[in-house]
Design an enzyme around this catalytic site. Structure first.
Site, PDB file in Angstrom:
ATOM      1  N   HIS A 124      41.255 -52.692  32.832  1.00 51.06           N
ATOM      2  CA  HIS A 124      40.082 -53.169  32.809  1.00 51.06           C
ATOM      3  C   HIS A 124      39.986 -54.375  32.331  1.00 51.06           C
ATOM      4  CE1 HIS A 124      38.297 -49.670  34.654  1.00 51.06           C
ATOM      5  NE2 HIS A 124      38.411 -48.620  33.574  1.00 51.06           N
ATOM      6  N   ASP A 164      44.542 -44.129  38.275  1.00 48.11           N
ATOM      7  CA  ASP A 164      43.376 -43.784  37.373  1.00 48.11           C
ATOM      8  C   ASP A 164      42.211 -43.685  37.910  1.00 48.11           C
ATOM      9  OD1 ASP A 164      42.864 -44.617  33.945  1.00 48.11           O
ATOM     10  OD2 ASP A 164      41.150 -44.631  35.322  1.00 48.11           O
ATOM     11  N   HIS A 192      39.346 -44.456  37.415  1.00 52.24           N
ATOM     12  CA  HIS A 192      38.489 -45.898  37.558  1.00 52.24           C
ATOM     13  C   HIS A 192      39.050 -46.767  38.513  1.00 52.24           C
ATOM     14  CE1 HIS A 192      37.283 -43.537  33.674  1.00 52.24           C
ATOM     15  NE2 HIS A 192      36.112 -43.776  34.220  1.00 52.24           N
ATOM     16  N   ASP A 204      42.754 -39.281  34.370  1.00 55.10           N
ATOM     17  CA  ASP A 204      41.293 -38.954  34.366  1.00 55.10           C
ATOM     18  C   ASP A 204      40.723 -38.594  35.431  1.00 55.10           C
ATOM     19  OD1 ASP A 204      41.646 -41.689  35.028  1.00 55.10           O
ATOM     20  OD2 ASP A 204      40.234 -42.406  33.514  1.00 55.10           O
TER      21      ASP A 204
HETATM   22 ZN   LIG Z   1      40.116 -44.274  33.897  1.00 55.65          ZN
END
Ligand SMILES: [Zn+2]
Length: 366
Positions: free
Chosen positions: A136, A171, A173, A257
């Site tokens: 990120h 992931d 996200h 995740d």
């Molecule tokens: Zn994540």
């Protein structure tokens, strides 16, 4: 034997505090577990600021360094103006509280990922930086628990040898930091399959974010989607995008995740769904840098990372964990067992697959 596995205990100092979900314990456990196999753990060395400058602005890097040093000396005297300045670089919110030693701890995970990328650049087929994958972080800003963007650094290192590099992010996200860093760079195809932004941080990653030359490839998945559908969506999109793009090497971000038991997101994958995706990327036979990523359940993260690394490296392993660790993690096996849940999320996934197949992948033919 698993080659080129880079790790240093310095990475465990990357710690936002006891109330923060990103707990160093998840990495400590993964290293404890992988040490039971034939995996020499290699020190990546101290790291180099010049690798950070491949991606990040000087002002941001020096701000992280100065704040880190000041907190290490016990100086917490920042006034409102200084706090506002830090905030403008992403620090101070609940996600990214600045901490003492954050520069050295961040440099440590970047050093492991950079070293993995350098050996692959220099001819190794496979290398690991499981303490990294902090996808990120932006050029000049911390975001989503990430201070420096080691996957982007790894891509830049691979570009020294390979004309085209693919980044694959599994992931839960969206891999937004890496996407924005390469958004206008047609040499890097960033692929991310993730829970859609409507229900999860960072809120981006729609199919319409295609990059300047269609080299941003996003597979948004509906909340509560089950692992069978997630894997179907993965298989029908990302390997096909890679086949069209013809990269010379791949950086794989192995966030865990997506798991059903992860506390921060809402997908319902099992370890074996996730591992099947990892294996598909490994089976491409391209030079590969495998990094870690998110994952916040201490029972699931270590066994997923370790099964991913061993599978990529072709190291055989039993499904049972070593008994003492299985007991400690309250998970006796790598695979998840139990009644299969009814499929969920397929109509949404099929719409995304259809869009990407007709509107995006044709633009990627090289
Ligand atoms: Zn994540």
């Amino acid at each position: 034997m698993l080659p080129h596995f880079y790790y240093t205990p310095e990475i465990l100092k990357y710690d936002f505090g006891s109330q923060h979900p990103l707990r160093p314990e998840r990495l400590r456990r993964a290293i404890e577990l992988i040490s039971r196999y034939d995996v020499p753990i290699l020190d990546p060395g101290p790291g180099s600021i010049s690798d950070l400058f491949r991606v990040h602005g000087e002002e941001y890097v020096y701000l992280v360094m100065a704040t880190s040093d000041r907190l290490s000396k016990g100086d917490f005297s920042a006034d409102d103006a200084e706090r506002g300045h830090l905030f403008s670089y992403g620090f101070g919110s609940g996600d990214n509280p600045p901490f003492a030693g954050m520069y050295d701890a961040s440099l440590a995970y970047c050093s492991a990922s950079a070293q993995a990328a350098k050996v692959v650049r220099d001819g190794a087929p496979l290398a690991f930086g499981i303490g990294g994958g902090l996808h990120h972080a932006l050029k000049d800003r911390a975001s989503g628990f990430c201070i420096f963007d080691d996957p982007a650094i790894a891509c830049h290192i691979l570009l020294e040898k390979f004309e085209r590099v693919a980044y694959v992010d599994i992931d839960v996200h969206h891999g937004d930091g890496v996407q924005w860093i390469f958004y206008n760079d047609p040499r890097v195809l960033t692929c991310s399959i993730h829970e859609e932004g409507r229900t999860l941080f960072p809120g981006t990653g729609g199919v319409e974010e295609t990059g300047a030359d269609f080299t941003s490839f996003n597979v948004p998945i509906q909340a509560r989607t089950t692992g069978d559908v997630w894997l179907h969506a993965f298989k029908e999109t990302i390997p096909k995008a890679l086949e069209a793009f013809q990269p010379g090497a791949v950086v794989l971000q192995m966030g865990t995740d997506v798991h059903l038991l992860d506390p921060l997101a809402h997908l319902r994958c099992l370890q074996q769904d996730w591992l099947a995706a990892v294996k598909i990327i490994g089976d491409l036979g391209l030079p590969l840098v495998a990094l870690g990523g998110g994952g916040y359940n201490l029972m699931t993260v270590p066994r997923m990372w370790v099964s991913g690394c061993l599978t990529l490296g072709g190291v055989p392993f039993e499904d049972e964990l070593p008994a003492d660790l299985g007991e400690q993690y309250r998970m006796p096996s790598y695979s998840d067992h139990g009644p299969a849940e009814p499929s969920f999320g397929k109509p949404h996934a099929d719409r995304v697959i259809d869009w990407l197949t007709t509107q995006h992948i044709p633009h990627l033919r090289r």
